[in-house]
Every structure is written in structure tokens, then in C-alpha cells.
Design an enzyme around this catalytic site. Structure first.
Site, mmCIF file in Angstrom:
data_model
loop_
_atom_site.group_PDB
_atom_site.id
_atom_site.type_symbol
_atom_site.label_atom_id
_atom_site.label_comp_id
_atom_site.label_asym_id
_atom_site.label_seq_id
_atom_site.Cartn_x
_atom_site.Cartn_y
_atom_site.Cartn_z
ATOM 1 N N HIS A 258 0.846 -1.199 0.000
ATOM 2 C CA HIS A 258 0.000 0.000 0.000
ATOM 3 C C HIS A 258 0.876 1.243 0.000
ATOM 4 O O HIS A 258 1.713 1.405 0.874
ATOM 5 C CB HIS A 258 -0.930 0.011 1.218
ATOM 6 C CG HIS A 258 -2.162 -0.830 1.020
ATOM 7 N ND1 HIS A 258 -3.372 -0.525 1.590
ATOM 8 C CD2 HIS A 258 -2.360 -1.949 0.295
ATOM 9 C CE1 HIS A 258 -4.270 -1.419 1.223
ATOM 10 N NE2 HIS A 258 -3.678 -2.302 0.441
ATOM 11 N N TYR B 155 -9.389 5.767 7.457
ATOM 12 C CA TYR B 155 -9.607 6.067 8.880
ATOM 13 C C TYR B 155 -10.636 7.206 8.928
ATOM 14 O O TYR B 155 -10.390 8.289 8.443
ATOM 15 C CB TYR B 155 -8.325 6.555 9.544
ATOM 16 C CG TYR B 155 -7.234 5.520 9.698
ATOM 17 C CD1 TYR B 155 -6.421 5.138 8.618
ATOM 18 C CD2 TYR B 155 -6.983 4.911 10.931
ATOM 19 C CE1 TYR B 155 -5.410 4.202 8.765
ATOM 20 C CE2 TYR B 155 -5.962 3.974 11.088
ATOM 21 C CZ TYR B 155 -5.192 3.627 10.001
ATOM 22 O OH TYR B 155 -4.186 2.694 10.151
ATOM 23 N N PRO C 64 -4.568 0.874 18.600
ATOM 24 C CA PRO C 64 -4.270 0.410 17.236
ATOM 25 C C PRO C 64 -4.483 1.464 16.148
ATOM 26 O O PRO C 64 -4.240 1.214 14.987
ATOM 27 C CB PRO C 64 -5.230 -0.764 17.054
ATOM 28 C CG PRO C 64 -6.260 -0.617 18.091
ATOM 29 C CD PRO C 64 -5.671 0.140 19.209
ATOM 30 N N LYS D 281 0.556 0.312 15.051
ATOM 31 C CA LYS D 281 1.930 0.252 15.549
ATOM 32 C C LYS D 281 2.260 -0.923 16.460
ATOM 33 O O LYS D 281 3.436 -1.244 16.647
ATOM 34 C CB LYS D 281 2.240 1.548 16.310
ATOM 35 C CG LYS D 281 2.329 2.761 15.408
ATOM 36 C CD LYS D 281 3.414 2.588 14.377
ATOM 37 C CE LYS D 281 3.258 3.538 13.223
ATOM 38 N NZ LYS D 281 3.953 3.054 12.028
ATOM 39 N N TYR E 183 3.839 6.744 9.949
ATOM 40 C CA TYR E 183 3.042 5.579 9.554
ATOM 41 C C TYR E 183 3.912 4.503 8.896
ATOM 42 O O TYR E 183 3.747 3.315 9.163
ATOM 43 C CB TYR E 183 1.922 6.016 8.600
ATOM 44 C CG TYR E 183 0.775 5.011 8.499
ATOM 45 C CD1 TYR E 183 0.733 4.071 7.473
ATOM 46 C CD2 TYR E 183 -0.251 5.004 9.439
ATOM 47 C CE1 TYR E 183 -0.305 3.147 7.387
ATOM 48 C CE2 TYR E 183 -1.295 4.092 9.352
ATOM 49 C CZ TYR E 183 -1.319 3.160 8.327
ATOM 50 O OH TYR E 183 -2.349 2.246 8.250
HETATM 51 P P1 FAS Z 1 1.463 -11.046 22.053
HETATM 52 O O1 FAS Z 1 0.443 -10.683 23.084
HETATM 53 O O2 FAS Z 1 1.064 -11.133 20.623
HETATM 54 O O3 FAS Z 1 2.137 -12.456 22.411
HETATM 55 C C1 FAS Z 1 2.436 -12.775 23.743
HETATM 56 C C2 FAS Z 1 2.479 -14.295 23.861
HETATM 57 O O4 FAS Z 1 2.871 -14.624 25.181
HETATM 58 C C3 FAS Z 1 1.109 -14.938 23.629
HETATM 59 O O5 FAS Z 1 1.214 -15.977 22.670
HETATM 60 C C4 FAS Z 1 0.716 -15.473 25.002
HETATM 61 O O6 FAS Z 1 0.008 -16.701 24.903
HETATM 62 C C5 FAS Z 1 2.056 -15.668 25.673
HETATM 63 N N1 FAS Z 1 2.004 -15.556 27.139
HETATM 64 C C6 FAS Z 1 1.330 -14.647 27.876
HETATM 65 N N2 FAS Z 1 1.538 -14.864 29.186
HETATM 66 C C7 FAS Z 1 2.371 -15.944 29.271
HETATM 67 C C8 FAS Z 1 2.944 -16.653 30.352
HETATM 68 N N3 FAS Z 1 2.712 -16.299 31.610
HETATM 69 N N4 FAS Z 1 3.747 -17.718 30.061
HETATM 70 C C9 FAS Z 1 4.000 -18.069 28.773
HETATM 71 N N5 FAS Z 1 3.485 -17.435 27.717
HETATM 72 C C10 FAS Z 1 2.673 -16.380 27.967
HETATM 73 N N6 FAS Z 1 -1.759 -4.019 16.768
HETATM 74 C C11 FAS Z 1 -1.831 -3.388 15.582
HETATM 75 O O7 FAS Z 1 -0.811 -2.885 15.112
HETATM 76 N N7 FAS Z 1 -3.024 -3.317 14.907
HETATM 77 C C12 FAS Z 1 -4.170 -3.902 15.399
HETATM 78 O O8 FAS Z 1 -5.221 -3.836 14.791
HETATM 79 C C13 FAS Z 1 -4.126 -4.582 16.613
HETATM 80 N N8 FAS Z 1 -5.246 -5.204 17.121
HETATM 81 C C14 FAS Z 1 -5.169 -5.841 18.330
HETATM 82 C C15 FAS Z 1 -6.285 -6.510 18.883
HETATM 83 C C16 FAS Z 1 -6.210 -7.148 20.123
HETATM 84 C C17 FAS Z 1 -7.426 -7.850 20.706
HETATM 85 C C18 FAS Z 1 -4.999 -7.132 20.847
HETATM 86 C C19 FAS Z 1 -4.899 -7.798 22.214
HETATM 87 C C20 FAS Z 1 -3.874 -6.505 20.304
HETATM 88 C C21 FAS Z 1 -3.952 -5.863 19.042
HETATM 89 N N9 FAS Z 1 -2.842 -5.241 18.462
HETATM 90 C C22 FAS Z 1 -2.891 -4.604 17.275
HETATM 91 C C23 FAS Z 1 -1.587 -5.270 19.108
HETATM 92 C C24 FAS Z 1 -0.960 -6.606 18.833
HETATM 93 O O9 FAS Z 1 -0.837 -6.803 17.449
HETATM 94 C C25 FAS Z 1 0.335 -6.637 19.579
HETATM 95 O O10 FAS Z 1 1.050 -5.427 19.453
HETATM 96 C C26 FAS Z 1 1.237 -7.789 19.186
HETATM 97 O O11 FAS Z 1 0.509 -8.980 19.315
HETATM 98 C C27 FAS Z 1 2.443 -7.761 20.104
HETATM 99 O O12 FAS Z 1 3.124 -8.941 19.963
HETATM 100 P P2 FAS Z 1 3.827 -9.613 21.246
HETATM 101 O O13 FAS Z 1 4.595 -8.556 21.966
HETATM 102 O O14 FAS Z 1 4.514 -10.809 20.709
HETATM 103 O O15 FAS Z 1 2.658 -10.002 22.240
HETATM 104 C C1 PHB Z 2 -6.156 -4.024 10.676
HETATM 105 O O1 PHB Z 2 -6.221 -4.254 9.448
HETATM 106 O O2 PHB Z 2 -6.458 -4.869 11.541
HETATM 107 C C2 PHB Z 2 -5.688 -2.662 11.129
HETATM 108 C C3 PHB Z 2 -5.136 -1.793 10.205
HETATM 109 C C4 PHB Z 2 -4.695 -0.534 10.624
HETATM 110 C C5 PHB Z 2 -4.843 -0.176 11.957
HETATM 111 C C6 PHB Z 2 -5.388 -1.057 12.887
HETATM 112 C C7 PHB Z 2 -5.830 -2.314 12.468
HETATM 113 O O3 PHB Z 2 -4.428 1.062 12.364
#
Ligand code: FAS
Ligand code: PHB
Length: 394
Positions: A76, A204, A296, A300, A388
Site C-alpha cells: 500500500h 480512517y 491500534p 503500531k 506511519y
Molecule cells: P502477544 O500478546 O502477541 O504475544 C504474547 C504471547 O505470550 C502470547 O502468545 C501469550 O500466549 C504468551 N504468554 C502470555 N503470558 C504468558 C505466560 N505467563 N507464560 C507463557 N506465555 C505467555 N496491533 C496493531 O498494530 N493493529 C491492530 O489492529 C491490533 N489489534 C489488536 C487486537 C487485540 C485484541 C490485541 C490484544 C492486540 C492488538 N494489536 C494490534 C496489538 C498486537 O498486534 C500486539 O502489538 C502484538 O501482538 C504484540 O506482539 P507480542 O509482543 O509478541 O505479544
Molecule cells: C487491521 O487491518 O487490523 C488494522 C489496520 C490498521 C490499523 C489497525 C488495524 O491502524
């Protein structure tokens, strides 16, 4: 009886941060073991981020995990801001010379797990009661239970990649850790559908009824979000109610192209800004959501996690290969300087695009003025564009 194993780096968490770190270390001959409390199926079933910065794309390609992303990911070169149906395109390519990749975090995670397992990585899923101990000694130990058996991992370093609700951050004594937090008075209700996206690029939307985001996963799979109250429940929203509300918020011209369909996933994510300082304690290093959370709105979270582990892998490799502790000693301040700039951008985008319950008509005028200024000023648009596509690592 406790089963003991040894490794150089014990990584807690097999989300993007843990998986990318494990892969980067492996490629430089540094041993690690990955422990996750969830099953592989659970981890691969998460629907989360959708946009990869150019630096994240490079990291995945350099790690050898980018083949599928380059094959099916969508490049994109811009995205759109919309205010009550009026659009302004942020020309990422024209303003920065860079683009972003639309490729779901779900796919990133699957690609990395497949690659790690193919290379014989030591990965433990469904590990219970994971506990980092002796983190300030030169021989930390991580304890865990698997299928009723007790294990101990003796290691040199622990990487806390276990997300916001993990155990690692809490291992840093309260007297040592300083946290900063802002909870937003709303959440995002997300819907995934096997329908063609409403537009070729992300939109957005700031609308007086609330924020809405039009995103995608492929030319036939769309990802949409509408702002909802922080105590809302996904059970309150039928698919039709979601589509109707989305159509109202994206404006009639865009809504005319909206193709609706059954949701294949629908969930509410809370929005918060959060930072823990420091990101190192003894031989424990925090990375990703374990150390910080961003709303989100700036796309980032995933990218910040990958940036942290690029910095951490360089530090660990430099230590093992060149016996140079410099990057380990500067890991926390190096990451935190970038983390705070990304927190700022994510907070700025959230403030500009959402309806805040206590916003007066004056604040709404300020949001409109911000939009008009960005639309009128190449400098303002370039500021958004450079954040971005991703700020430099250090
Ligand atoms: P993660 O949370 O992905 O991974 C952590 C891992 O540690 C998990 O697999 C978990 O099972 C494990 N864990 C936890 N506790 C533990 C323990 N005690 N022992 C062992 N393992 C354990 N970011 C965006 O940029 N755009 C989005 O749209 C977006 N949407 C999101 C929606 C939701 C519902 C959430 C919660 C986050 C969202 N995020 C989004 C942010 C997300 O993408 C995170 O930034 C990303 O998953 C971060 O990756 P990790 O740091 O690896 O953490
Ligand atoms: C998504 O595609 O899930 C998405 C894209 C951009 C954002 C947040 C979520 O800023």
C-alpha cells in the site's frame, strides 16, 4: 522430579516478538527455547494487526520468514483520512519513498511458527506456571510445568515477550518499575468478513457517531472496525447492526461500494496507551506488548514489537559473537526513545479520529481544524506519513 534443560536465551511468549527474536537469534547461531502458555492452535487463531511497516517487512525477509508475505501481501502506497465523509489521501510513497504491507499478524505468526518448527526449534506450547527466577544472577532459571511434569530452563538471558498480561513485566519489582498508562473511554469492535474491501486503501474515518476503520486482509477478505463504548459487549451487535453503523460512519459515497456479508470473526478490543520503564532488569529483557501498549489507531503494536526484538537480537548476537555488552547495556534507553515517539503518534491519531464522551463542540472544531491543516499542508501530511511507514530503529 524436575527435568532440566540449558539454553542461551529463554524466550517467554510465542507471539510476534518471541517468534521473530527466536528466528533472528537462530540465524546467527544463538540458541533459544520458546515457552508459551497457549496451544499452537490458539496462537495461530488470533486475529489482530494488519499493517506492517517497511522495517517490519525487511526484518521478516531478512529473518527468512517473508516468502508468503511477499507472495500474497498487499503493498500500500497510501491511506486515507476521512472527516464526515470528506477524504484526504496520505501519499506514503510520494512523501517518504516508502510503502507499507497489508498482511495479517495471524499469517505472520503462522509463517514464523512453521519456519521455526521446520528448523527444529525448541518450542513448548501449553506451558503452565512459567516463572522466571534468579533474573539478577548470571544464571537465571525459568520454571514451567508441561503435561504435569516440572521443568527448569537454565539460561544466560530471559526475553519477556509474553504480552501485556504476561508474567515477565511483573517479575521486575514494583520499586524498580515505573509505568505510565492511559485507558481510552472506548473500544474497537472489529469484524472480519470474506467480502471484497470497500476501497483499495485503508480509510480512517472521524464521524460524529464515532470512529470507523476500513481495512483488509486480501482482495476478498475485509477487516472493519467501529468505535464502541468501553463497556460494550459483542453480543449487542448483530452483523447487520455492525454493517448499518459502519455505513453511516464512512459516508454515503464510500458506503455505496460496501459489500456486506457474514462475519467470520467479531470481537471488541480495549484501547490503552501503556509503557513500562525500564525494559531491562538484570538478565531479563522485555520486548513488545510485555513492555508497552499502543492504541491500534496508528497500526503500531505489532511493528513496535518487531522493532524491539530487532534491537534485542542485535544486542544478544553482539554479546555472544563479539563479547561486546554495549548494545545490551543500552537496550532499554534505545527502545524507550522510539517507544515514546510511537506512543505519541498513536495517541495523536486516536485523539484526532475518535469521539471522546467529554469532548465539547470546541474539541470537535479542533479535530476538524487538524484534518483541514493536514489536507492543506504537505509538511503536516509528511509528518503523518513518516510515522506511519515507521521511524528509524535507532
Ligand atoms: P502477544 O500478546 O502477541 O504475544 C504474547 C504471547 O505470550 C502470547 O502468545 C501469550 O500466549 C504468551 N504468554 C502470555 N503470558 C504468558 C505466560 N505467563 N507464560 C507463557 N506465555 C505467555 N496491533 C496493531 O498494530 N493493529 C491492530 O489492529 C491490533 N489489534 C489488536 C487486537 C487485540 C485484541 C490485541 C490484544 C492486540 C492488538 N494489536 C494490534 C496489538 C498486537 O498486534 C500486539 O502489538 C502484538 O501482538 C504484540 O506482539 P507480542 O509482543 O509478541 O505479544
Ligand atoms: C487491521 O487491518 O487490523 C488494522 C489496520 C490498521 C490499523 C489497525 C488495524 O491502524
Amino acid at each position: 522430579m524436575t527435568l532440566k534443560t540449558k539454553t542461551q536465551v529463554c524466550i517467554i511468549g510465542s507471539g510476534p516478538a518471541g517468534l521473530v527474536l527466536s528466528q533472528l537469534l537462530h540465524n546467527s547461531g544463538v540458541e533459544s527455547i520458546l515457552l508459551d502458555r497457549q496451544s499452537r492452535q490458539h496462537i495461530e487463531g488470533r486475529i489482530r494487526a494488519g499493517v506492517l511497516e517497511s522495517g517490519s517487512v525487511k526484518a521478516l525477509v531478512d529473518a527468512g520468514a517473508g516468502d508468503n508475505m511477499l507472495r500474497v501481501g498487499l503493498t500500500h502506497k497510501g491511506f486515507n483520512l476521512a472527516f464526515d465523509g470528506e477524504h484526504h489521501r496520505i501519499d506514503l510513497q510520494g512523501l517518504t519513498g516508502k510503502s507499507v504491507m497489508v498482511y495479517g499478524q495471524t499469517e505472520v505468526t503462522k509463517d514464523l511458527i512453521n519456519l521455526r518448527l521446520k528448523q527444529g526449534a525448541q518450542m513448548v506450547f501449553s506451558a503452565e506456571d512459567v516463572r522466571p527466577t534468579e533474573v539478577c544472577s548470571d544464571k537465571p532459571v525459568v520454571h514451567y510445568v508441561k503435561d504435569g511434569k516440572r521443568y527448569e530452563v537454565q539460561c544466560d538471558y530471559i526475553a519477556g515477550c509474553d504480552g501485556f498480561h504476561g508474567v515477565s513485566r511483573k517479575t521486575i519489582p514494583r520499586a524498580v518499575r515505573q509505568t505510565y498508562e492511559r485507558d481510552y473511554p472506548f473500544g474497537w469492535l472489529g469484524l472480519l468478513s470474506d467480502t471484497p474491501p470497500v476501497a483499495d486503501e485503508l480509510i480512517y474515518n472521524n464521524h460524529q457517531r464515532g470512529f470507523a476503520l476500513c481495512s483488509m486482509r486480501s482482495p476478498v477478505r475485509s477487516r472493519y472496525y467501529v468505535q464502541c463504548s468501553s463497556d460494550d459487549d459483542v453480543a449487542n451487535w448483530s452483523d447487520q447492526q455492525f454493517w448499518d453503523e459502519l455505513a453511516l460512519r464512512i459516508g454515503t459515497e464510500t458506503a455505496a461500494n460496501l459489500i456486506t456479508g457474514a462475519s467470520i470473526e467479531k470481537s471488541i478490543a480495549p484501547l490503552r496507551s501503556f509503557v513500562c520503564e525500564p525494559m531491562r532488569y538484570g538478565q531479563l529483557f522485555l520486548a513488545g506488548d510485555a513492555a508497552h501498549i499502543v492504541p491500534p489507531t496508528g497500526a503500531k503494536g505489532l511493528n513496535l514489537a518487531i522493532a524491539d526484538v530487532c534491537i534485542l537480537s542485535r544486542a544478544l548476537i553482539e554479546h555472544y559473537k563479539a563479547n561486546n555488552p554495549l548494545y545490551l547495556d543500552t537496550y532499554s534507553p534505545t527502545c524507550l526513545k522510539r517507544v515514546w515517539m510511537v506512543e505519541r503518534f498513536s495517541w495523536y491519531m486516536s485523539k484526532m479520529l475518535h469521539q471522546f464522551p467529554d469532548n465539547s463542540p470546541f474539541e470537535r472544531k479542533m479535530q476538524r481544524a487538524e484534518f483541514d491543516y493536514i489536507a492543506a499542508s504537505q509538511t503536516a501530511s509528511k509528518s503523518i506519513a513518516e510515522n506511519y511507514v515507521g521511524l528509524p530503529l535507532d
